[in-house]
Every structure is written in structure tokens, then in C-alpha cells.
Design a protein around this motif. Structure first.
Motif, PDB file in Angstrom:
ATOM      1  N   HIS A  30       0.685  -1.159  -0.070  1.00  0.00           N
ATOM      2  CA  HIS A  30       0.177  -0.119  -0.241  1.00  0.00           C
ATOM      3  C   HIS A  30       0.803   1.098   0.113  1.00  0.00           C
ATOM      4  O   HIS A  30       0.635   2.044  -0.643  1.00  0.00           O
ATOM      5  N   ASP A  31       1.905   1.414   0.855  1.00  0.00           N
ATOM      6  CA  ASP A  31       2.817   2.443   0.937  1.00  0.00           C
ATOM      7  C   ASP A  31       3.611   2.642  -0.106  1.00  0.00           C
ATOM      8  O   ASP A  31       3.727   3.874  -0.320  1.00  0.00           O
TER       9      ASP A  31
ATOM     10  N   HIS B 299       1.537   4.712  -2.815  1.00  0.00           N
ATOM     11  CA  HIS B 299       2.058   6.283  -2.571  1.00  0.00           C
ATOM     12  C   HIS B 299       2.952   6.993  -3.160  1.00  0.00           C
ATOM     13  O   HIS B 299       2.829   7.818  -3.595  1.00  0.00           O
TER      14      HIS B 299
ATOM     15  N   GLU C  19      -5.610   9.458  -0.595  1.00  0.00           N
ATOM     16  CA  GLU C  19      -5.956   7.997  -0.543  1.00  0.00           C
ATOM     17  C   GLU C  19      -6.984   7.665  -1.441  1.00  0.00           C
ATOM     18  O   GLU C  19      -6.873   6.454  -2.007  1.00  0.00           O
TER      19      GLU C  19
HETATM   20 FE    FE Z   1      -2.023   5.177   2.794  1.00  0.00          FE
END
Ligand code: FE
Ligand code: HBI
Length: 285
Positions: free
Chosen positions: A125-126, A130, A171
């Protein structure tokens, strides 16, 4: 906020070594499986800035990326770097990192049984979600501005409203383009199911981004969103952070929340959702 210090083995800024050597072949395989699935799905769905970032950082090579390798390129592009943390860190610590162009990323990866959902942000996820956007100079400035705004909001007890901005942009944000709506939010691009739902499903509302509107809208952390907010450009998102948040917080204290699935008279509705998905879920509960 808790006053707890960092856990044992963690530096005072909550960072740890990534210790890349200690990932197992099975852990690298989880990364590769997730990477394959998302990189196949995202062309034509994720925005150009994300896809370019994914390419520029070469996040595929050798499984779980080594932060020292991606940081060399990321630093060259926008002056950002990724630092490893054990998991969620206190708000003030998180904002302090962002304000200094460091993105705190979990070093652990989900287990094979958790491919589709897990509560805490892991390295997929990170980093997959991102970090590609941080190669875009405008988005990179936005994230720093958010960190600086976060530190001020904490001082003033306004984090509740500001956190919604993070949620509905960083997000779960969508971007309007000449080719149609595109995803830039990390929570969406790192999720196979939500990458489909956010763009294609008739259930959610898709509304034009307005800073004050977003800060008045609650969100769900446990399921697909009931509303997505669409920015006209990354520059417009950065520009929104230039307004006077002090005045904004004053108005928010008086105006109150908007129900999560509402469409207000001033809203620009890209999609008026059926809310069928959320209604079916509510019935099951
Ligand atoms: Fe996040
Ligand atoms: N910690 N590791 C990590 N990742 C986050 O996204 C995060 C966090 N701590 C606090 C936090 N996010 C919130 O303050 C923001 O989502 C608003």
C-alpha cells in the motif's frame, strides 16, 4: 493522541532500518503477485502521473523494492525519500516526516491470505500506492503542504477535519482528464477491487472537489467509499492548500457535517450514485 514513545528498536522519529536482506522469497512473491495484478489493471485507470512514477521507480525489479535504490531516483526527481516505520505512527510524527519530504512506509508485507484487504498500511500500500505520485513535482509539493498543515491543525485541535482532506485526496482521490476520470489515490490504486469499483460501479457518488465540502464529509475506513471527489488537476489540489485554513476551520465549526451519501445543491455531480452497494451491505449487517 497517545503520548507513547516509539517501540523498542525504533528511533525517536519512529523510523527503523528496512533490512531489505531479511525479506523471504515468499514475501517477495507476495509483492510480485500484487504488482502483476495492479500493473495490468491500471493503464487507462490510474492517472498519467502515477503510471509515469511507477515506471520511473522501476518498482518491479527483484520483488519488494529496496528503499535505498528507489530513494536515489525519487530524491533526484522531487527531493522526497521513503523511510521505513513499523506501522502506523502518531499523527505528529507522520506530519513531521511529510513536512520534511519523507514518506513513512511500513516495512512489512501482507500475508498471502490477506492479498485483498488488511487494516494497517503495509509496504505494498505505502510504496506501490503512495510513492509513484511523489515523483510528480506538484503532488510532491501538495504532500509537503499537507504535512505542514497537519502540524498546525494538531496544535489547533482541527485534525478531525483535515484528515478528511487526506482521505479524499491522497487515499481515494480521482482526477478529471480529457480521457475521462482517472485514479490518483493510493487506497484505490493499491486495491484490485476498488480500482474497478471507484471508476465503474454505479453505486458511489462522484463529486467535484471543493476543499470545504470535503472537510465536512465523513468517510468509511472499512469498505469501498460511498463518495469520491474529483479534482480538475493536481495544480488545483495544490492551490487549494494556499487558502486561509484558519478562516476555514472557523466556518467548519459552525457548518457541521454533510451525510456521507448526500448530494448538496452546490455540488458538481460527475455521477449520482445509486448507493446500491452500501445499501446491500447495510442490510447484511
Ligand atoms: Fe495510505
Ligand atoms: N502512520 N505509517 C503511517 N501511515 C499513515 O498513513 C498515517 C500514520 N499515522 C497517522 C496518519 N496516517 C494520519 O494522521 C493521516 O492519515 C491523517
Amino acid at each position: 493522541m497517545s503520548a507513547d514513545g516509539p517501540p523498542p528498536g525504533t528511533r525517536s522519529d519512529w523510523t527503523i532500518d528496512q533490512d531489505w536482506q531479511s525479506y523471504t522469497p515468499a514475501e517477495h512473491q507476495v509483492w510480485m503477485t500484487l504488482y502483476e495484478r495492479q500493473s495490468r489493471l491500471l493503464p487507462g485507470r490510474a492517472c498519467d502521473a502515477f503510471l509515469h512514477g511507477l515506471d520511473a521507480l522501476d518498482l518491479h525489479r527483484g520483488g519488494i523494492p529496496d528503499f535505498s535504490r528507489i530513494n536515489a531516483e525519487l530524491n533526484r526527481l522531487t527531493g522526497w525519500s521513503v523511510v521505513a516505520v513499523p506501522g502506523l505512527v502518531p499523527d505528529a510524527v507522520f506530519f513531521e516526516h511529510l513536512a520534511n519530504r519523507r514518506f513513512p512506509a511500513g516495512r512489512f508485507i501482507r500475508r498471502p491470505a490477506q492479498l485483498d484487504y488488511l487494516q494497517e498500511p503495509d509496504i505494498f500500500h505505502d510504496v506501490f500506492g503512495h510513492v509513484p505520485m511523489l515523483t510528480d513535482p506538484t503532488f510532491a509539493d501538495y504532500m509537503q503542504a499537507y504535512g505542514e498543515g497537519g502540524l498546525r491543525a494538531l496544535d489547533r485541535g482541527q485534525l478531525h477535519n483535515l484528515a478528511r482532506l487526506y482521505w479524499y485526496t491522497v487515499e481515494f482521490g480521482l482526477l478529471d482528464t480529457l480521457q475521462g476520470l482517472r485514479i490518483y489515490g493510493a487506497g484505490i490504486v493499491s486495491s484490485h477491487a476498488e480500482s474497478l469499483f471507484a471508476l465503474d460501479d454505479p453505486s458511489p457518488n462522484r463529486l467535484g472537489f471543493d476543499l470545504e465540502r470535503v472537510m465536512r464529509t465523513p468517510y468509511r475506513i472499512d469498505d469501498f467509499q460511498q463518495v469520491y471527489f474529483v479534482i480538475p488537476s493536481l495544480q488545483a489540489l495544490l492551490d487549494a492548500t494556499l487558502q486561509d485554513f484558519e478562516a476555514l476551520y472557523g466556518r467548519l465549526a459552525l457548518s457541521g457535517d454533510i451525510p456521507i451519501a448526500a448530494i448538496e445543491p452546490g455540488d458538481q455531480a460527475f455521477t449520482r450514485g445509486t448507493q446500491a452497494y452500501a445499501a446491500a451491505k447495510a442490510k447484511m449487517a
